[in-house]
Design a protein around this motif. Structure first.
Motif, PDB file in Angstrom:
ATOM      1  N   ALA A 178     -13.297  21.978 -15.098  1.00 52.56           N
ATOM      2  CA  ALA A 178     -13.702  20.572 -15.179  1.00 52.56           C
ATOM      3  C   ALA A 178     -13.039  19.789 -14.041  1.00 52.56           C
ATOM      4  O   ALA A 178     -12.153  20.293 -13.346  1.00 52.56           O
ATOM      5  N   GLU A 179     -13.484  18.542 -13.856  1.00 52.18           N
ATOM      6  CA  GLU A 179     -12.949  17.717 -12.768  1.00 52.18           C
ATOM      7  C   GLU A 179     -11.471  17.430 -13.004  1.00 52.18           C
ATOM      8  O   GLU A 179     -11.069  17.019 -14.091  1.00 52.18           O
ATOM      9  N   ASP A 180     -10.674  17.621 -11.970  1.00 58.65           N
ATOM     10  CA  ASP A 180      -9.219  17.483 -12.044  1.00 58.65           C
ATOM     11  C   ASP A 180      -8.808  16.020 -11.864  1.00 58.65           C
ATOM     12  O   ASP A 180      -9.112  15.415 -10.834  1.00 58.65           O
ATOM     13  N   PRO A 181      -8.116  15.429 -12.838  1.00 59.13           N
ATOM     14  CA  PRO A 181      -7.668  14.043 -12.699  1.00 59.13           C
ATOM     15  C   PRO A 181      -6.434  13.866 -11.812  1.00 59.13           C
ATOM     16  O   PRO A 181      -6.067  12.734 -11.485  1.00 59.13           O
ATOM     17  N   THR A 182      -5.783  14.968 -11.432  1.00 57.86           N
ATOM     18  CA  THR A 182      -4.536  14.872 -10.676  1.00 57.86           C
ATOM     19  C   THR A 182      -4.645  14.014  -9.420  1.00 57.86           C
ATOM     20  O   THR A 182      -3.793  13.133  -9.200  1.00 57.86           O
ATOM     21  N   PRO A 183      -5.651  14.239  -8.549  1.00 50.76           N
ATOM     22  CA  PRO A 183      -5.723  13.412  -7.323  1.00 50.76           C
ATOM     23  C   PRO A 183      -5.785  11.918  -7.603  1.00 50.76           C
ATOM     24  O   PRO A 183      -5.141  11.124  -6.901  1.00 50.76           O
ATOM     25  N   SER A 184      -6.542  11.519  -8.626  1.00 51.99           N
ATOM     26  CA  SER A 184      -6.651  10.091  -8.961  1.00 51.99           C
ATOM     27  C   SER A 184      -5.331   9.539  -9.470  1.00 51.99           C
ATOM     28  O   SER A 184      -4.909   8.428  -9.103  1.00 51.99           O
ATOM     29  N   LEU A 185      -4.670  10.301 -10.325  1.00 50.90           N
ATOM     30  CA  LEU A 185      -3.386   9.857 -10.868  1.00 50.90           C
ATOM     31  C   LEU A 185      -2.332   9.719  -9.780  1.00 50.90           C
ATOM     32  O   LEU A 185      -1.588   8.734  -9.729  1.00 50.90           O
ATOM     33  N   VAL A 186      -2.272  10.703  -8.903  1.00 55.81           N
ATOM     34  CA  VAL A 186      -1.288  10.679  -7.809  1.00 55.81           C
ATOM     35  C   VAL A 186      -1.602   9.548  -6.833  1.00 55.81           C
ATOM     36  O   VAL A 186      -0.687   8.862  -6.353  1.00 55.81           O
ATOM     37  N   GLU A 187      -2.881   9.334  -6.556  1.00 58.20           N
ATOM     38  CA  GLU A 187      -3.253   8.254  -5.637  1.00 58.20           C
ATOM     39  C   GLU A 187      -2.882   6.891  -6.209  1.00 58.20           C
ATOM     40  O   GLU A 187      -2.411   6.002  -5.482  1.00 58.20           O
ATOM     41  N   ASP A 188      -3.061   6.705  -7.513  1.00 63.57           N
ATOM     42  CA  ASP A 188      -2.647   5.443  -8.145  1.00 63.57           C
ATOM     43  C   ASP A 188      -1.146   5.222  -7.972  1.00 63.57           C
ATOM     44  O   ASP A 188      -0.695   4.100  -7.688  1.00 63.57           O
ATOM     45  N   ILE A 189      -0.380   6.275  -8.151  1.00 63.06           N
ATOM     46  CA  ILE A 189       1.072   6.185  -7.983  1.00 63.06           C
ATOM     47  C   ILE A 189       1.419   5.793  -6.547  1.00 63.06           C
ATOM     48  O   ILE A 189       2.252   4.900  -6.309  1.00 63.06           O
ATOM     49  N   LYS A 190       0.792   6.438  -5.589  1.00 61.81           N
ATOM     50  CA  LYS A 190       1.090   6.154  -4.175  1.00 61.81           C
ATOM     51  C   LYS A 190       0.716   4.726  -3.805  1.00 61.81           C
ATOM     52  O   LYS A 190       1.473   4.028  -3.117  1.00 61.81           O
ATOM     53  N   GLN A 191      -0.451   4.270  -4.263  1.00 60.78           N
ATOM     54  CA  GLN A 191      -0.894   2.913  -3.945  1.00 60.78           C
ATOM     55  C   GLN A 191       0.037   1.874  -4.557  1.00 60.78           C
ATOM     56  O   GLN A 191       0.462   0.922  -3.890  1.00 60.78           O
ATOM     57  N   GLN A 192       0.346   2.038  -5.829  1.00 58.52           N
ATOM     58  CA  GLN A 192       1.199   1.060  -6.503  1.00 58.52           C
ATOM     59  C   GLN A 192       2.639   1.094  -5.990  1.00 58.52           C
ATOM     60  O   GLN A 192       3.328   0.079  -6.013  1.00 58.52           O
ATOM     61  N   SER A 193       3.074   2.256  -5.525  1.00 59.10           N
ATOM     62  CA  SER A 193       4.443   2.367  -4.998  1.00 59.10           C
ATOM     63  C   SER A 193       4.643   1.496  -3.774  1.00 59.10           C
ATOM     64  O   SER A 193       5.768   1.073  -3.480  1.00 59.10           O
TER      65      SER A 193
ATOM     66  N   TYR B 145       0.771  15.575 -18.972  1.00 57.68           N
ATOM     67  CA  TYR B 145       0.605  16.954 -18.490  1.00 57.68           C
ATOM     68  C   TYR B 145       0.763  17.000 -16.969  1.00 57.68           C
ATOM     69  O   TYR B 145       1.207  17.990 -16.398  1.00 57.68           O
ATOM     70  N   PHE B 146       0.416  15.883 -16.313  1.00 56.41           N
ATOM     71  CA  PHE B 146       0.456  15.784 -14.852  1.00 56.41           C
ATOM     72  C   PHE B 146       1.696  15.017 -14.376  1.00 56.41           C
ATOM     73  O   PHE B 146       1.786  14.641 -13.212  1.00 56.41           O
ATOM     74  N   TYR B 147       2.628  14.781 -15.292  1.00 54.58           N
ATOM     75  CA  TYR B 147       3.792  13.936 -15.020  1.00 54.58           C
ATOM     76  C   TYR B 147       4.577  14.398 -13.801  1.00 54.58           C
ATOM     77  O   TYR B 147       4.942  13.586 -12.933  1.00 54.58           O
ATOM     78  N   ASP B 148       4.867  15.682 -13.693  1.00 56.28           N
ATOM     79  CA  ASP B 148       5.698  16.182 -12.589  1.00 56.28           C
ATOM     80  C   ASP B 148       5.041  15.915 -11.240  1.00 56.28           C
ATOM     81  O   ASP B 148       5.714  15.503 -10.282  1.00 56.28           O
ATOM     82  N   ASP B 149       3.728  16.139 -11.141  1.00 63.07           N
ATOM     83  CA  ASP B 149       3.015  15.868  -9.883  1.00 63.07           C
ATOM     84  C   ASP B 149       3.058  14.382  -9.553  1.00 63.07           C
ATOM     85  O   ASP B 149       3.182  14.002  -8.379  1.00 63.07           O
ATOM     86  N   MET B 150       2.960  13.550 -10.555  1.00 62.51           N
ATOM     87  CA  MET B 150       2.992  12.107 -10.333  1.00 62.51           C
ATOM     88  C   MET B 150       4.379  11.654  -9.900  1.00 62.51           C
ATOM     89  O   MET B 150       4.522  10.860  -8.968  1.00 62.51           O
ATOM     90  N   GLN B 151       5.413  12.156 -10.566  1.00 68.39           N
ATOM     91  CA  GLN B 151       6.767  11.739 -10.226  1.00 68.39           C
ATOM     92  C   GLN B 151       7.174  12.207  -8.835  1.00 68.39           C
ATOM     93  O   GLN B 151       7.917  11.509  -8.127  1.00 68.39           O
ATOM     94  N   LYS B 152       6.661  13.371  -8.417  1.00 67.81           N
ATOM     95  CA  LYS B 152       6.960  13.874  -7.072  1.00 67.81           C
ATOM     96  C   LYS B 152       6.381  12.980  -5.984  1.00 67.81           C
ATOM     97  O   LYS B 152       6.848  13.012  -4.842  1.00 67.81           O
ATOM     98  N   ALA B 153       5.377  12.173  -6.347  1.00 73.18           N
ATOM     99  CA  ALA B 153       4.691  11.338  -5.361  1.00 73.18           C
ATOM    100  C   ALA B 153       5.404  10.014  -5.122  1.00 73.18           C
ATOM    101  O   ALA B 153       4.977   9.219  -4.282  1.00 73.18           O
ATOM    102  N   THR B 154       6.516   9.746  -5.845  1.00 70.00           N
ATOM    103  CA  THR B 154       7.211   8.465  -5.709  1.00 70.00           C
ATOM    104  C   THR B 154       8.681   8.605  -6.068  1.00 70.00           C
ATOM    105  O   THR B 154       9.067   9.502  -6.827  1.00 70.00           O
ATOM    106  N   ASP B 155       9.483   7.701  -5.524  1.00 71.85           N
ATOM    107  CA  ASP B 155      10.892   7.629  -5.907  1.00 71.85           C
ATOM    108  C   ASP B 155      11.101   6.666  -7.070  1.00 71.85           C
ATOM    109  O   ASP B 155      12.210   6.555  -7.607  1.00 71.85           O
ATOM    110  N   ILE B 156      10.051   5.969  -7.445  1.00 76.80           N
ATOM    111  CA  ILE B 156      10.127   4.987  -8.530  1.00 76.80           C
ATOM    112  C   ILE B 156       9.980   5.714  -9.866  1.00 76.80           C
ATOM    113  O   ILE B 156       9.077   6.535 -10.036  1.00 76.80           O
ATOM    114  N   PRO B 157      10.862   5.464 -10.832  1.00 83.42           N
ATOM    115  CA  PRO B 157      10.803   6.203 -12.105  1.00 83.42           C
ATOM    116  C   PRO B 157       9.543   5.904 -12.909  1.00 83.42           C
ATOM    117  O   PRO B 157       9.098   4.757 -12.988  1.00 83.42           O
TER     118      PRO B 157
END
Length: 249
Positions: free
Chosen positions: A67-82, A98-110
């Motif tokens: 199925a379509e992977d939500p990871t890119p969208s979630l990570v992009e939201d993190i990068k934009q908002q950061s 489930y995608f928390y680790d990939d999202m946290q790796k994309a920012t220094d903000i907790p």
């Protein structure tokens, strides 16, 4: 308003990553504003809500990686908002953790970890609890988003039966997400089955749609851990601390 100007006018704020689903995000914001101690407009907290409703379904992908992977969208939201430099992120979707680790790796903000924070509150909600039940989306149940935190805190994890999983899925996807309504009888029946049939001491609401059900149908006596409600209180505590920091500076 560009990012630089926003920073100059709103120095201490947090970002809410929502839209998964939108009614659950609305519930979070409603409770956040209701519980924040206020006497005037300026007493409310400063925050940005990202209602990214078109992110692919998290549970669907967890169950089927074709199925379509939500990871890119979630990570992009993190990068934009950061880029706006919020003090912290709140992720209003249990399955998205489930995608928390990939999202946290994309920012220094907790990024606040809702399942972890929720389970840590059981000792305050019901100190005698030993058997902790969990209901949520099939994806959350399958991959054990909550399992580690339940077991690390010394509790026995009680999973729902297949019948309860299917009934929970029906409430979440057919009633709340599809029809935009909460069936109180269905919600209460889920809690009853977990407490009386599965012999749970307390039940974790491991989906923000279930938290919406709790907000709209709280008229029961079953002990629960409402993850979204808990993260609302955590957001208020941290948001008020940010304001105090601003005053002190």
């Amino acid at each position: 308003m560009d990012g630089e100007r926003m920073l100059s006018t709103m120095q201490k704020f947090f970002t809410v990553l929502g839209g998964m689903g939108s009614l659950a995000t609305e519930s979070y914001v409603r409770l956040l504003n209701k519980r924040t101690p206020t006497k005037k407009d300026q007493d409310y907290l400063d925050y940005i809500v990202v209602n990214h409703a078109t992110i692919p379904d998290r549970s669907t992908y967890i169950l089927d990686h074709n199925a379509e992977d939500p990871t890119p969208s979630l990570v992009e939201d993190i990068k934009q908002q950061s880029l706006l430099k919020p003090a912290f992120f709140v992720l209003i979707c249990n399955s998205a953790h489930y995608f928390y680790d990939d999202m946290q790796k994309a920012t220094d903000i907790p990024i606040l970890h809702m399942p972890k924070i929720a389970i840590e509150e059981i000792k305050h909600i019901k100190p005698t609890a030993k058997r902790v039940g969990l209901i949520g989306t099939p994806g959350t149940i399958k991959v054990g988003i909550y399992n580690k935190f339940i077991e690390e805190n010394g509790y026995e994890l009680i999973k729902p039966t297949q019948e309860i999983i299917e009934a929970t899925e029906d409430l979440i996807f057919n009633d709340i997400k599809k029809k935009g309504q909460v069936d109180a009888a269905k919600y209460h029946a889920l809690l009853q089955q977990m407490i009386e049939q599965q012999k749970c001491d307390i039940v974790v609401l491991g989906c923000t749609e279930l938290s919406l059900a709790q907000e709209q149908a709280p008229d029961h006596n079953y002990p629960i851990v409402d993850a979204q409600s808990i993260i609302v209180d955590k957001s208020i505590k941290m948001g008020l601390a940010l304001r105090q920091t601003t005053i002190d500076n």
